[in-house]
Enzyme design. Sequence first.
Site, mmCIF file in Angstrom:
data_model
loop_
_atom_site.group_PDB
_atom_site.id
_atom_site.type_symbol
_atom_site.label_atom_id
_atom_site.label_comp_id
_atom_site.label_asym_id
_atom_site.label_seq_id
_atom_site.Cartn_x
_atom_site.Cartn_y
_atom_site.Cartn_z
ATOM 1 N N GLU A 141 -21.265 4.784 -15.027
ATOM 2 C CA GLU A 141 -21.261 6.188 -14.607
ATOM 3 C C GLU A 141 -22.403 6.982 -15.266
ATOM 4 O O GLU A 141 -23.038 7.819 -14.624
ATOM 5 C CB GLU A 141 -19.898 6.816 -14.932
ATOM 6 C CG GLU A 141 -19.642 8.083 -14.130
ATOM 7 C CD GLU A 141 -18.158 8.381 -13.942
ATOM 8 O OE1 GLU A 141 -17.311 7.533 -14.291
ATOM 9 O OE2 GLU A 141 -17.852 9.473 -13.447
ATOM 10 N N GLU A 187 -25.403 6.044 -13.471
ATOM 11 C CA GLU A 187 -25.436 6.699 -12.149
ATOM 12 C C GLU A 187 -25.851 8.168 -12.283
ATOM 13 O O GLU A 187 -26.649 8.674 -11.493
ATOM 14 C CB GLU A 187 -24.056 6.600 -11.488
ATOM 15 C CG GLU A 187 -24.029 7.149 -10.064
ATOM 16 C CD GLU A 187 -22.631 7.145 -9.429
ATOM 17 O OE1 GLU A 187 -21.698 6.570 -10.037
ATOM 18 O OE2 GLU A 187 -22.493 7.734 -8.346
ATOM 19 N N CYS A 233 -12.352 8.605 -11.506
ATOM 20 C CA CYS A 233 -11.323 7.737 -12.133
ATOM 21 C C CYS A 233 -9.907 8.155 -11.801
ATOM 22 O O CYS A 233 -8.976 7.405 -12.024
ATOM 23 C CB CYS A 233 -11.449 7.660 -13.637
ATOM 24 S SG CYS A 233 -12.846 8.417 -14.346
ATOM 25 N N SER A 288 -18.705 10.050 -7.843
ATOM 26 C CA SER A 288 -19.325 8.866 -8.416
ATOM 27 C C SER A 288 -18.835 7.650 -7.634
ATOM 28 O O SER A 288 -17.674 7.589 -7.222
ATOM 29 C CB SER A 288 -18.919 8.731 -9.885
ATOM 30 O OG SER A 288 -19.129 7.411 -10.326
ATOM 31 N N GLU A 299 -3.906 3.438 -4.983
ATOM 32 C CA GLU A 299 -5.297 3.016 -5.160
ATOM 33 C C GLU A 299 -5.419 1.490 -5.135
ATOM 34 O O GLU A 299 -6.305 0.938 -4.479
ATOM 35 C CB GLU A 299 -5.820 3.557 -6.494
ATOM 36 C CG GLU A 299 -7.294 3.240 -6.761
ATOM 37 C CD GLU A 299 -7.698 3.579 -8.192
ATOM 38 O OE1 GLU A 299 -6.890 3.364 -9.119
ATOM 39 O OE2 GLU A 299 -8.826 4.055 -8.376
#
Lengths: 570, 151
Positions: A277, A280, A297, A317, A359
Amino acid sequence: MNITINNIEVWANPGETVLEVAEREGIRIPTLCYLKGFSPTGSCRMCMVEVEDQGRLVPSCAFPVYDGMKVKTNSPEVRRARKTIIELLLANHPQDCLVCIRNGNCDLQSLAAEYGVRSYRYVGQRRKGKLDLASPAIERDPEKCILCGRCVRVCHEMQNVGAIDLINRGFNSTVAPAMDRSLNTVACVYCGQCIVHCPVGALREKSDQKRVWEAINNTDKLVVAQIAPAVRVAIGEEFGLQPGEIVTGKIVAALRRMGVDTVFDTNFAADLTIMEEANELIERITLQKTLPMITSCSPGWVKYLEHFYPDLMDHLSTCKSPHEMEGAMIKSYYARKMGINPEKIFVVSVMPCIAKKFEAQRPELGKEFQDVDAVITTRELARMIRVAGLDFSRLPDEGFDDPLGESTGAGAIFGVAGGVMEAALRTAHYMMTGKDMPVIDFSPIRGLQGVKESTVEINGIKLKIAAVSGLKNIDVLLKDIQAGKSEYHFIEVMACPNGCINGGGQPLPSTPEKIQKRTEAIYKIDKGLPKRCSHHNQSIQKLYQEFLEKPGSHTAHDLLHTHYIRRNRY
Amino acid sequence: MNNQSIFEAYPRNDASLLIPLLQNIQTEFGYLPEDQLEKVAEHIGIPLSRVYGVATFYNQFRLKPLGKYVIRVCRGTACHVKGSLDILRILESELGIKAGETTKDFMFSIETVACIGACSIAPVIVINDEYFGGLTPKSIQKLIKKFKDKG
């Protein structure tokens, strides 16, 4: 001003309610529909008190104090009224406490015991309701609902989701999604805050306990468990330990004794998330890609964005959430290293979260097989430890297995709101300057407020950042992004207020005092670790050397990053 | 149906307009269709669950279309004394539906009302806007047959 409660003179502020003053003075008044911090509805009538000159009982949660007021919170008349209210609630309740998930932890049950209800005094027609078991995360049992409306207020006013509301009227009133649909067909984000605030068993998680036991008992499967950062500071509450007691080692020991083959740490993957991250973020800044970048997250938050702001998906992200990264590494890197067929591996995530259940089933999270096979909440693990006959508080402290069990303080603070941001800054600073931050603790984004913002300067770049928790709080920032007015580079969002330590899967009840203690414990873990920056995690360094090459590499993208899906609002 | 104009009359994102807007839609459609409820939620910026909550709370709102002929059976005191329950039962069995329901062919709906202020001709029913009083078990059967034949 002064008022008298039970013949004792106490001091009160104008505008306060009787309940608020009584609470401060340590006088307990029972409540069911009352929600601290929200406007009172006065619908359950449990908090009735006697006020001299009023001529009737009044609900203390909604009744403001006045000078010279004389209150009795526990007169025979008050007690009789409360008992009758409980008996009437029971008359419209399935009365199946013995087989209810909230048996032993239910407000209605406790009150019935407290007020000495010894029979079902009223018998009559009971409201029928249909079980809603269709969602992968939350189950609804409307017949158990006592219509306190706490879930509705939390869903609308705290989370800004509004997936459920009170529908119909009178005897037919019930809490349900629009058109009385199932939760899985509406824009529910599965944060589970409705479960946290339900006083009875009308809302509960979809349990995966059975599947996990089956995997453990299947000799063909290698069961690998991982524990999220927030679980270790909360599960002790289930076993009578103090809130905020750090019981990491005992959880590891418990899982091994239950028959789990390997125990890894989601904190390891949190460190891995930070590597990807931070990389990124730097890439987005230097290549002038979409900004602000928003963390990904919290699966409740991700689903919220997909439903309500799908036009902003590019801001998320692309990093998978930590437990998904851990699962992906277990079934690729670890499996290869150990020469195990990944098909034989069963990954169990122990999470403070309800949305992680959804998820884990997202088809894009896993190529040949899902990264994570089952998600159980902190509460479910506690139930499994109990049924396994383990005396939790007397278990020894055991360590995680290698290599996906090593972690730093940066991974630990993922459990609190602001933690992902702080952890990412620690590593982004290193990636941009080659040096660690002079002061590791970053206090501007610590604390329990819903929105925390700050500016950090790294290498001459002024980074404007914000950490937001509780979905209601994110709307203003998202509208600014839509209007092209946002000045932020990086925003952390956690669906649940105060982050994962107050997640929908955590031990009940979740009080402000417990949230405070759990938060302190998380920072204590961070402070106590020799390494506090993700890039110093040696197992992470080795993982890149042996397998992933570098953050953002092709393999990393293949296994650690994902994409999002446009979902409907209605 | 030109329902765009209904929404145009209401400014966006004003939750206080929920009930008048629903009333207007019901006047236009005869009931509240699901897709219109979604439009309402979107237009005034509140969750669909809340729109549905309000629409199911008030008796005035219907979520299903009514039949071509809406039969309102007066169940007020005077009509009750003059046998309105029999009238209702006969209607229900003749049409195969209960009060509050609509026939599958959307020809008839039966509703009960408390008192329509026509006690002098009790027992009375209203079909759409037409009053029929002094009913007997025999005459109600004839009356329904007449409407059925008319189609």
